[in-house]
Enzyme design. Structure first.
Site, mmCIF file in Angstrom:
data_model
loop_
_atom_site.group_PDB
_atom_site.id
_atom_site.type_symbol
_atom_site.label_atom_id
_atom_site.label_comp_id
_atom_site.label_asym_id
_atom_site.label_seq_id
_atom_site.Cartn_x
_atom_site.Cartn_y
_atom_site.Cartn_z
ATOM 1 C CG ASP A 137 -1.923 1.146 1.216
ATOM 2 O OD1 ASP A 137 -2.338 1.492 -0.118
ATOM 3 O OD2 ASP A 137 -2.456 1.504 2.017
ATOM 4 C CG HIS A 144 -4.217 10.714 2.458
ATOM 5 N ND1 HIS A 144 -5.233 10.631 3.315
ATOM 6 C CD2 HIS A 144 -3.592 9.517 2.880
ATOM 7 C CE1 HIS A 144 -5.434 9.686 4.379
ATOM 8 N NE2 HIS A 144 -4.015 9.016 3.833
ATOM 9 N NE ARG A 153 4.317 14.273 10.892
ATOM 10 C CZ ARG A 153 3.681 13.385 10.044
ATOM 11 N NH1 ARG A 153 3.514 12.166 10.809
ATOM 12 N NH2 ARG A 153 3.585 13.549 8.824
ATOM 13 C CD GLU A 210 -6.306 4.659 4.444
ATOM 14 O OE1 GLU A 210 -5.747 4.008 3.799
ATOM 15 O OE2 GLU A 210 -5.826 5.487 5.321
ATOM 16 C CD GLU A 212 -5.410 3.119 -0.338
ATOM 17 O OE1 GLU A 212 -4.570 2.579 -0.794
ATOM 18 O OE2 GLU A 212 -5.143 3.257 0.986
ATOM 19 C CG ASP A 244 -5.915 0.332 2.957
ATOM 20 O OD1 ASP A 244 -5.860 -1.129 3.463
ATOM 21 O OD2 ASP A 244 -4.989 1.083 3.536
ATOM 22 N NE ARG A 248 -8.113 6.567 9.148
ATOM 23 C CZ ARG A 248 -7.515 6.481 8.033
ATOM 24 N NH1 ARG A 248 -6.208 6.174 8.243
ATOM 25 N NH2 ARG A 248 -7.884 6.595 6.936
ATOM 26 C CD GLN A 251 -3.233 4.672 10.465
ATOM 27 O OE1 GLN A 251 -4.500 4.832 10.040
ATOM 28 N NE2 GLN A 251 -2.669 5.245 9.433
ATOM 29 C CE1 TYR A 255 2.764 7.863 12.603
ATOM 30 C CE2 TYR A 255 1.588 7.589 14.398
ATOM 31 C CZ TYR A 255 2.296 8.276 13.506
ATOM 32 O OH TYR A 255 2.496 9.728 13.505
ATOM 33 C CE LYS A 264 -3.539 2.357 7.387
ATOM 34 N NZ LYS A 264 -4.313 3.156 6.504
ATOM 35 C CB THR A 268 -7.729 -4.468 1.864
ATOM 36 O OG1 THR A 268 -6.569 -4.384 2.950
ATOM 37 C CG2 THR A 268 -7.420 -3.491 0.789
ATOM 38 C CB THR A 362 -6.204 7.840 1.157
ATOM 39 O OG1 THR A 362 -6.251 6.699 2.259
ATOM 40 C CG2 THR A 362 -7.635 8.455 1.320
ATOM 41 C CD GLU A 376 -7.613 12.937 3.926
ATOM 42 O OE1 GLU A 376 -7.824 11.627 3.323
ATOM 43 O OE2 GLU A 376 -7.091 13.680 3.088
HETATM 44 MN MN MN Z 1 -3.907 3.150 2.630
#
Ligand code: MN
Length: 427
Positions: A137, A144, A153, A210, A212, A244, A248, A251, A255, A264, A268, A362, A376
């Site tokens: 992926d 995105h 961040r 997501e 994609e 996908d 969250r 994640q 992550y 994830k 999928t 995404t 988002e």
């Molecule tokens: Mn993805």
């Protein structure tokens, strides 16, 4: 331009009226694997409201001689055919296009063969098109990556320093790639909603989609032999829509430093029909300009390195009378092209194999109605999405169905991908 996409062409299986509105006109002929009404599994193409069993045509001796071990089309995946390469793909496509032509009597007037090889889509069951060995992926949408980076961040550190220099990706989980329509169970996992308190275990409270697209590898490359960028596209067989699914909250806690893992790997979803690059050719276009200029091994050999594919995500909830559109995006918004993804993936000598799935990441655009994830669209919960019945969403609830569609449109016809749908179920 290849003649198979000539807008004037018609099939005897599509009426004049449906030829411009069906996602699957004779110019498309996307590949899939399906179970026939008699229970046998075979490979075929979609045409209008029908499917053509290519395995049956192969058995009838109607396909070009590919000088490959047969049968190629009567198994339960497209891997063997896809491994034959672009010359074989094109030869079979041209033959099928001929056989389906409104003016070609060979199949049109053979009632017995038609009964054996042509079925209504309503009478067959789609299967996964490939035996997927590996799933990668990418994270190729600048919009995105910027949105997610800004949320987590801050604006000044939104894009990591590497992002504009290489197509960021992670190795995903192939075993949980499922076909459209498969229910998706809400995953359990560790989350840490309060950074002052220890982590918790339980059902994810932040299941997201997501938007994609995915490309399937046709011919692979040998271990130790990178694919140069000017050959990269010829290794790809075709494309599907990919959802996908992402947890969250899981994640966010897991992550650092190696990227997503359990967030994830629970599911999928992909659409069943694989649209070929021969069908997509009229919709080639330029991608975003790239600054800084990519390193030589990532430098696109052609300016029109991507495709104009319109994308849409809708949600169906138990309280809505019909699906509600959440966003519209386009494949062409992606910063990194498919060719760049393949060149980067293999530059170490990593071998891709037939049936490997490369997902785009995404696909978000610049405007808030083009964002390709709920994270988002609802800006990590700060701007809840209002649905027509007055209910709101910041993440998916049990019973919500997500429906993604994709199509290339011209005045004469569309090259449709069909849809990928999935419903979140609780546990
Ligand atoms: Mn993805």
């Amino acid at each position: 331009m290849n003649w198979t996409v000539d807008p004037k062409r018609r099939s005897f299986l599509t009426s004049d009226e449906s030829a411009s509105s069906t996602p699957f006109p004779i110019q498309n002929l996307p590949w899939g694997v399906f179970r026939r009404p008699d229970g046998r599994t075979t490979c075929g193409v979609a045409i209008g409201e029908y499917v053509l069993d290519v395995g049956r045509l192969e058995a009838a001796g109607l396909l070009p001689d590919l000088q490959a071990p047969q049968p190629l089309f009567s198994g339960d995946s497209l891997n063997a055919f896809a491994s034959q390469g672009p010359t074989a793909w094109r030869a079979v496509r041209e033959r099928l296009s001929e056989l389906l032509d409104a003016d070609e009597p060979r199949l049109r007037d053979d009632a017995a063969l038609r009964r054996e090889a042509i079925f209504a889509q309503a009478d067959i069951t789609m299967r996964l098109p490939f035996a997927i060995g590996d799933y990668t992926d990418f994270y190729s949408s600048k919009e995105h990556a910027t949105n997610v980076g800004t949320m987590f961040r801050g604006k000044d550190n939104a894009l990591q320093p590497n992002w504009l220099y290489l197509p960021v990706a992670y190795h995903g989980r192939a075993s949980s790639v499922v076909l459209s329509g498969t229910p998706v169970r809400r995953p359990h996992g560790q989350t840490r909603p309060d950074s002052e308190a220890p982590p918790q275990f339980g059902p994810s409270r932040a299941v997201d989609f997501e938007l994609e697209m995915g490309a399937f590898v046709g011919t692979g490359n040998d271990l130790g032999h990178p694919v140069p960028i000017d050959e990269a596209e010829s290794h790809l067989f075709g494309m599907v829509i990919v959802n996908d699914w992402s947890a969250r909250d899981i994640q966010r806690w897991e992550y650092v430093p190696l990227g997503p893992f359990l967030a994830k790997n629970f599911a999928t979803s992909i659409s069943p029909w694989v649209v070929t690059f021969d069908a997509l050719e009229p919709f080639r276009c330029a991608g975003p300009s790239q600054d800084p200029e990519p390193l030589p091994y990532l430098k696109s050999p052609r300016p029109d390195s991507t495709f104009d594919i319109e994308l849409q995500v809708a949600i169906q909830t138990s309280s809505l009378p019909e699906p509600y559109t959440l966003c519209r995006s386009n494949f062409r918004y992606l910063y990194w092209s498919l060719a760049q993804q393949v060149a980067h993936h293999t530059v170490t000598g990593c071998n891709l194999r037939p049936g490997d799935l490369l997902a785009s990441g995404t696909i978000s655009g610049t405007t808030p109605d083009s964002f390709g994830s709920m994270l988002e669209l609802a800006w990590k919960g700060e701007r809840p999405i209002e649905l027509p019945d007055g209910s709101t969403r910041t993440m998916l609830q049990d019973g919500d169905t997500v429906i993604m569609t994709a199509a290339c449109r011209s005045d004469a016809y569309q090259i449709g991908f069909g849809e990928v749908r999935g419903t979140i179920v609780g546990n």
